[in-house]
Structure formats: C-alpha cells, structure tokens
Design a protein around this motif. Structure first.
Motif, mmCIF file in Angstrom:
data_model
loop_
_atom_site.group_PDB
_atom_site.id
_atom_site.type_symbol
_atom_site.label_atom_id
_atom_site.label_comp_id
_atom_site.label_asym_id
_atom_site.label_seq_id
_atom_site.Cartn_x
_atom_site.Cartn_y
_atom_site.Cartn_z
ATOM 1 N N PHE A 188 -0.015 -19.385 -21.186
ATOM 2 C CA PHE A 188 0.401 -19.071 -22.549
ATOM 3 C C PHE A 188 1.863 -18.625 -22.588
ATOM 4 O O PHE A 188 2.635 -19.046 -23.456
ATOM 5 C CB PHE A 188 -0.480 -17.968 -23.145
ATOM 6 N N ASP A 189 2.254 -17.783 -21.638
ATOM 7 C CA ASP A 189 3.621 -17.266 -21.600
ATOM 8 C C ASP A 189 4.630 -18.369 -21.306
ATOM 9 O O ASP A 189 5.706 -18.425 -21.904
ATOM 10 C CB ASP A 189 3.747 -16.151 -20.560
ATOM 11 N N ARG A 190 4.291 -19.258 -20.376
ATOM 12 C CA ARG A 190 5.210 -20.339 -20.020
ATOM 13 C C ARG A 190 5.362 -21.339 -21.169
ATOM 14 O O ARG A 190 6.468 -21.827 -21.428
ATOM 15 C CB ARG A 190 4.713 -21.056 -18.760
ATOM 16 N N ILE A 191 4.270 -21.650 -21.842
ATOM 17 C CA ILE A 191 4.347 -22.558 -22.985
ATOM 18 C C ILE A 191 5.156 -21.900 -24.101
ATOM 19 O O ILE A 191 5.974 -22.553 -24.764
ATOM 20 C CB ILE A 191 2.937 -22.950 -23.476
ATOM 21 N N HIS A 192 4.951 -20.610 -24.306
ATOM 22 C CA HIS A 192 5.723 -19.854 -25.297
ATOM 23 C C HIS A 192 7.221 -19.971 -25.013
ATOM 24 O O HIS A 192 8.022 -20.295 -25.901
ATOM 25 C CB HIS A 192 5.283 -18.389 -25.271
ATOM 26 N N ASN A 193 7.604 -19.747 -23.778
ATOM 27 C CA ASN A 193 9.028 -19.822 -23.409
ATOM 28 C C ASN A 193 9.568 -21.242 -23.542
ATOM 29 O O ASN A 193 10.709 -21.451 -23.957
ATOM 30 C CB ASN A 193 9.228 -19.309 -21.985
ATOM 31 N N HIS A 194 8.744 -22.201 -23.173
ATOM 32 C CA HIS A 194 9.109 -23.614 -23.294
ATOM 33 C C HIS A 194 9.363 -23.979 -24.763
ATOM 34 O O HIS A 194 10.351 -24.632 -25.092
ATOM 35 C CB HIS A 194 7.978 -24.453 -22.707
#
Length: 203
Positions: A188-194
């Motif tokens: 979730f965090d990586r997709i958010h940053n992406h």
C-alpha cells in the motif's frame, strides 16, 4: 487442503490483516489520482494516467512477486493483467512511459510477497465498483478501453475467495501473520508513493 474462510482462525487472521492495513489503504484511496477514476466527470487523460500507474504495479508484481509464489498458486497465469492494461491504453492511443519498479524490496520472502499480492489482488474487487463509473463515460461505454477493470468478470468473487483460501492456509501452516501484514502495508505504501510521485504523461 482448502481452508474454511468462516472458521474462527481464518476470520481472526483476515480481520487482523484488514485492520492493520486500513490506515495505509485509506491513505492510498484519498490521493487525487485514486479519486479521479470515481469522479462523475472523469477525464480520459486522468483515466489513462491511472492505467499507466497500475501497469507499473502489475509489471513489478509479475516480475518480482509471481516467481516466488508460482508453487503456491496454480492459477497465477490467469491472474496476470499487464496485457489487459496494454489493450486498454492501445485503444485510447496512450503510450506507457517507463518508471522505477514499484516493489523493489530486497530479498523478498514468500509471506511478504503474499502480503503484496493480497493488496494487488484486492484491487480487482474495487475494480468492479470502478467499472460502473467507467461505463458511464461515452468513449468507454461500448466496452472498449475497460478490459482491465472488467478483469475476472463474474468470476471476480470466486477468484478472490480462492486467493484468500490459499493465503489463509499458508499462514496457518507456517505461522507468518506478521510478515504477511508487513508485506501488505509495504505494498500500500509503495503504491501510494508511486501514485504520488509519477508525473502524468501527456501524449
């Protein structure tokens, strides 16, 4: 072995997984990029931008996560979605520009990878809800450009239950709840940053 998803052990695990990822999930949903595809005034360039972002999510998943889980999920080939996004963007005459891998975690473990796939597969459920909005857009209403969100079609529910059964069974056999949750929060965090850091490609 098929896990009974209604058993107390399975329910406790899945509830805990959902609760401990809720904040990260909400942060992702609150981004303007995420909200744009549910807007009644959805713009095609915003839709293409979202698809291009999700293309990189699925590309990273298929390259880094799928190889670890091929012995656990016999239907991974059917869960690939890059080609669906490619078809939609081709229909809309939008080119994909490369970006950095979304999931670049070093030394992925199987339970951590399961957590990532939990997030990616879960997006298919939300996709059915999004599809209803997309079908109101004239250029998309003739079924062109929406193959990604159509996804598994009327099999979406059964595919999700099959995934949860395998996930829960693995957790019960190996006692790796914390690692699965860490993988899901990471996803979730990586997709958010992406989503936050990838500029829209105007073409």
């Amino acid at each position: 072995m098929t896990t009974n998803l209604g058993s107390p052990t399975a329910t406790d695990f899945l509830d805990n997984l959902k609760n401990k990822t809720a904040a990260a999930h909400k942060n992702l949903e609150q981004l303007s990029v995420s909200a744009s595809i549910l807007s009644p005034d959805l713009q095609i360039d915003d839709y293409c931008h979202y698809l291009a972002l999700m293309y990189e999510v699925h590309k990273s998943t298929q390259e880094h996560v799928f190889p670890l889980l091929s012995a656990i999920f016999p239907d991974l080939e059917e869960r690939k979605k890059m080609h669906l996004i490619e078809n939609d963007l081709d229909f809309l005459n939008h080119k994909i520009t490369k970006s950095a891998p979304v999931f670049n975690h070093q030394n992925l473990t199987i339970p951590f990878a399961l957590g990532i796939l939990y997030v990616v597969e879960g997006s298919s459920l939300g996709g059915r809800f999004i599809l209803k909005n997309l079908e109101t857009v004239p250029v998309l209403s003739n079924q062109g450009g929406i193959s990604y969100f159509t996804g598994y079609g009327n099999k979406t529910g059964s595919y999700w239950k099959q995934f949860l059964s395998v996930l829960t069974n693995y957790q019960q056999e190996h006692n790796v709840e914390d690692e699965i949750i860490k993988g899901a929060v990471y996803a979730f965090d990586r997709i958010h940053n992406h989503f936050l850091n990838t500029a829209k490609n105007e073409n």
